[in-house]
Design an enzyme around this catalytic site. Structure first.
Site, short mmCIF file in Angstrom:
data_model
loop_
_atom_site.label_atom_id
_atom_site.label_comp_id
_atom_site.label_asym_id
_atom_site.label_seq_id
_atom_site.Cartn_x
_atom_site.Cartn_y
_atom_site.Cartn_z
NE ARG A 7 -1.44 -0.67 4.76
CZ ARG A 7 -2.24 -1.12 5.52
NH1 ARG A 7 -3.67 -0.84 5.38
NH2 ARG A 7 -1.92 -1.62 6.73
CE LYS A 19 4.88 -19.55 10.93
NZ LYS A 19 5.09 -19.63 12.23
CG ASP A 24 5.99 -25.43 7.91
OD1 ASP A 24 7.16 -24.83 8.11
OD2 ASP A 24 5.37 -26.09 8.76
CG HIS A 25 10.10 -21.16 7.17
ND1 HIS A 25 9.28 -20.53 7.51
CD2 HIS A 25 11.25 -21.36 7.91
CE1 HIS A 25 9.59 -20.31 9.01
NE2 HIS A 25 10.92 -20.77 9.12
CE LYS A 75 14.41 -23.47 9.29
NZ LYS A 75 15.17 -22.59 8.77
CD GLU A 98 10.79 -19.12 18.10
OE1 GLU A 98 10.94 -18.52 17.12
OE2 GLU A 98 9.84 -19.22 18.73
CG ASP A 111 3.96 -18.84 15.95
OD1 ASP A 111 3.75 -18.49 15.01
OD2 ASP A 111 5.05 -18.48 16.62
CG HIS A 131 7.64 -24.64 12.13
ND1 HIS A 131 7.09 -24.24 10.72
CD2 HIS A 131 7.66 -23.21 12.70
CE1 HIS A 131 7.17 -23.04 10.65
NE2 HIS A 131 7.51 -22.46 11.68
CE LYS A 138 7.56 -16.36 19.96
NZ LYS A 138 8.61 -16.33 19.03
N1 NAP Z 1 8.20 -11.86 8.91
C1 NAP Z 1 8.64 -13.17 8.88
O1 NAP Z 1 9.84 -13.42 9.07
C2 NAP Z 1 7.84 -14.31 8.77
C3 NAP Z 1 8.06 -15.66 8.93
C4 NAP Z 1 7.51 -16.63 8.74
C5 NAP Z 1 6.21 -16.24 8.00
N2 NAP Z 1 5.59 -14.98 7.98
C6 NAP Z 1 4.32 -14.68 7.28
O2 NAP Z 1 4.46 -13.98 6.36
C7 NAP Z 1 3.20 -13.19 6.17
C8 NAP Z 1 3.81 -11.69 6.16
O3 NAP Z 1 4.71 -11.47 7.13
P1 NAP Z 1 5.33 -10.15 7.45
O4 NAP Z 1 6.10 -10.40 8.80
O5 NAP Z 1 6.00 -9.70 6.33
O6 NAP Z 1 4.19 -8.93 7.65
P2 NAP Z 1 4.21 -7.37 7.55
O7 NAP Z 1 5.66 -6.93 7.56
O8 NAP Z 1 3.09 -6.90 8.22
O9 NAP Z 1 3.85 -7.29 5.81
C9 NAP Z 1 2.68 -7.18 5.17
C10 NAP Z 1 2.81 -6.03 4.26
O10 NAP Z 1 1.53 -5.91 3.69
C11 NAP Z 1 0.97 -4.63 3.72
N3 NAP Z 1 -0.41 -4.42 3.88
C12 NAP Z 1 -1.13 -4.81 4.79
N4 NAP Z 1 -2.42 -4.43 4.35
C13 NAP Z 1 -2.38 -4.17 3.29
C14 NAP Z 1 -3.51 -3.66 2.42
N5 NAP Z 1 -4.65 -3.61 2.73
N6 NAP Z 1 -3.15 -3.37 1.01
C15 NAP Z 1 -2.00 -3.20 0.77
N7 NAP Z 1 -0.77 -3.47 1.59
C16 NAP Z 1 -1.27 -3.97 2.96
C17 NAP Z 1 1.59 -3.96 5.09
O11 NAP Z 1 1.68 -2.61 5.03
P3 NAP Z 1 1.73 -2.02 6.62
O12 NAP Z 1 2.73 -2.17 6.98
O13 NAP Z 1 1.29 -0.36 6.36
O14 NAP Z 1 0.60 -2.61 7.28
C18 NAP Z 1 3.29 -4.69 5.10
O15 NAP Z 1 4.01 -3.65 4.12
C19 NAP Z 1 2.31 -13.45 7.27
O16 NAP Z 1 1.44 -14.38 7.07
C20 NAP Z 1 3.39 -14.04 8.44
O17 NAP Z 1 2.77 -14.79 9.39
C21 NAP Z 1 6.53 -14.27 8.29
#
Ligand code: NAP
Length: 508
Positions: free
Chosen positions: A53, A160, A189-190, A194, A228, A247, A252, A353
């Site tokens: 966005r 996930k 599921d990363h 692995k 963790e 979670d 996992h 955790k």
């Molecule tokens: N981060 C990790 O290491 C990790 C690991 C394993 C799995 N995951 C999974 O991966 C997914 C993403 O995680 P993340 O940590 O990357 O989340 P995040 O940092 O919140 O990224 C989501 C992105 O989508 C944007 N967004 C939210 N609502 C929107 C909308 N209506 N229109 C357009 N853009 C929008 C957010 O913008 P805003 O910031 O402005 O809200 C943000 O930039 C989740 O399902 C999470 O469970 C993440």
């Protein structure tokens, strides 16, 4: 690229990342694409389109990525290679809830196809909060972006967590199936990406000496730990909704269990492997209320001090967490599998955790030798440790076998020794990437082996749902019940000691 490289490279496509300004994209996906590209596993006709966005154009997005990428890639970052390839990254601002966004995306992709010579094959990666999975899949379907033709494919990767209970997971599967066929859906599921999780399969099925003793006749118990040391960081709102069971366990830990416990598949085909994984998950004895009370343990960390002397607050004192939060940050479970192979062998699962270290491992504890000749020499049989096979998933990926050996000297003393295989001693470092490289590459090639099928997801939730129900009906008492940097609540130890087992702690 020469011909040999071309044949290894994934087919031409555009990778469309929803959530392109988010944490997962920056920390994992872009570095993984860079790694794949530098290993020549991506074709020259490849492009990436980010959607988020934040209002910006492609050029600004490229600059933003360029400013941050070196910190996420770390050592070995090749600036010249990055500069030569960053032109393949595009950006389109949009709101995932806005139907217009998908019409614009369709046009945008046609332009990218023209510019990069890609054939209209698209991989949609949903790196978004889970609440957007349904709407994005439906809107892609409505504008025809989910339709495949003979000369191009369309696939969707879903991160996930997949649902938050059985009903929502079923609902999500139904929504996805309204736009995409099951063969187009890649639930990630990363952990399954692995190297060491995949190596469990190679170890089990590639060695003649392993499988014959991989059963209840020789194995006493199996322990799967994903620990963790970190707390919840800045993910308070996500974690409050999820908790450790949703979670980690439903994703996992059950994924690792299915690889450890499945029967040998007939082939290395995706569905042959996934059928066996689902079969073994279905064979786990379901939890009734009694068993939830006796065979599950939940915990929440209190304040504590790390090995370095750093004090950390209790979970309820973390920013964004309510004072009276009852969310579990630790889970331990005892599972029994009703199969000939595993009859009577308990599987103990544990995750938490703020544990003393960050590590994931599978421990196979073998039975004692049938006739303990050294019992008299050592007084008590229990002084001789059972053989233990430890499959280390992270960090220090590898395998070790612990067994008993005679201590040199005139007295006949027996002591535990360890034979160690470390991945990095044998293979170069590129083999220990984050896991996302393998998964993106496999998805581009249409190999779904390491992804979860709809029925797999539902079996996992069916198993966990009674635990969620009982835990909800009986809120925990006495939280917090373990200090940060300890091995969890006392009950987690008792879950094993009452049956004569003990957790293997890496500090032992
Ligand atoms: N981060 C990790 O290491 C990790 C690991 C394993 C799995 N995951 C999974 O991966 C997914 C993403 O995680 P993340 O940590 O990357 O989340 P995040 O940092 O919140 O990224 C989501 C992105 O989508 C944007 N967004 C939210 N609502 C929107 C909308 N209506 N229109 C357009 N853009 C929008 C957010 O913008 P805003 O910031 O402005 O809200 C943000 O930039 C989740 O399902 C999470 O469970 C993440």
């Amino acid at each position: 690229m020469n011909q040999a490289e071309q044949s290894l490279a994934a087919p031409p496509a555009v990778i469309v990342i929803f959530g392109a300004a988010g944490d997962l994209t920056k920390r994992k996906l872009i570095p993984a694409l860079l790694n794949l590209s530098s290993q020549k596993l991506l074709p020259s006709q490849i492009a990436m389109v980010g959607i988020d966005r934040v209002e910006m154009d492609s050029e600004t997005y490229r600059q933003t990525l360029s400013q941050e990428i070196s910190s996420f890639v770390g050592e070995g970052f090749d600036q010249a290679f990055w500069d030569a390839h960053i032109g393949k990254a595009y950006y389109m601002p949009g709101d995932f809830r806005d139907a217009e966004c998908y019409k614009r995306l369709k046009k945008f992709l046609l332009e990218v196809d023209k510019e990069q010579g890609t054939p209209g094959s698209y991989l949609f990666y949903l790196a978004t909060p889970p609440s957007f999975i349904g709407v994005i899949a439906s809107e892609l379907g409505k504008v025809g972006l989910a339709e495949e033709r003979d000369d191009c494919w369309r696939r969707i990767i879903v991160e996930k967590p997949f649902g938050r209970d059985l009903d929502s997971a079923r609902g999500l599967n139904m929504t996805l199936h309204q736009s995409f066929d099951e063969h187009q859906i890649y639930r990630i599921d990363h952990y399954l990406g692995k190297e060491t999780v995949q190596n469990i399969m190679a170890y089990r099925f590639g060695n003649g000496t392993v499988e014959p003793i991989w059963n209840h006749r020789y194995i006493n118990n199996v322990q799967i730990t994903v620990a963790e040391s970190l707390g919840i960081g800045d993910r308070a709102s996500y974690y409050e909704e999820a908790g450790a069971l949703r979670d980690m366990v439903v994703n996992h830990l059950l994924a690792v269990l299915s690889v450890v416990a499945m029967e040998p598949p007939n082939s290395f085909e995706a569905d042959a492997i996934r059928d066996e994984q689902i079969k073994v998950l279905r064979a786990i004895q379901p939890f009734d209320s009694e068993r939830v009370l006796s065979d599950t343990v939940r915990g929440q960390y209190g304040k504590g001090v790390s090995g370095n002397g750093d004090s950390v607050p209790a979970y309820i004192d973390e920013p964004g967490i309510a004072d009276d939060s009852r969310t579990e940050t630790f889970v331990a479970l005892k599972l029994m599998i009703d199969s000939w192979r595993w009859a009577g062998v308990p599987f103990f699962l544990r995750t938490g955790k703020r544990m003393p270290g960050r590590y994931s491992e599978v421990v196979i504890q073998y039975k004692h030798a049938p006739n303990m000749m050294f019992r008299d020499a050592l007084d008590r049989r229990k002084d001789i440790s059972p053989n233990q096979l430890v499959l280390r998933i992270q960090p220090d990926e590898g395998i070790s076998m612990e067994f008993n050996a005679k201590v040199p000297g005139t007295a006949f003393n027996v002591s535990r020794v360890c034979m160690d295989f470390d991945y990095e001693d044998y293979f170069d470092e590129s083999t220990t990437a984050s896991g996302y490289e393998t998964l993106i590459y496999d998805c581009l090639r249409g190999d779904a082996t390491l992804f979860k099928r709809a029925d797999y997801i539902e079996v996992c939730w069916e198993l966990v749902q009674p635990i969620l129900d009982v835990w909800k009906a009986l809120p925990p008492r006495g939280f917090p019940n373990y200090p940060a940097y300890s091995w969890g609540p006392e009950e987690a130890g008792k879950l094993l000691t009452r049956d004569g087992y003990r957790w293997r702690h890496t500090t032992q």
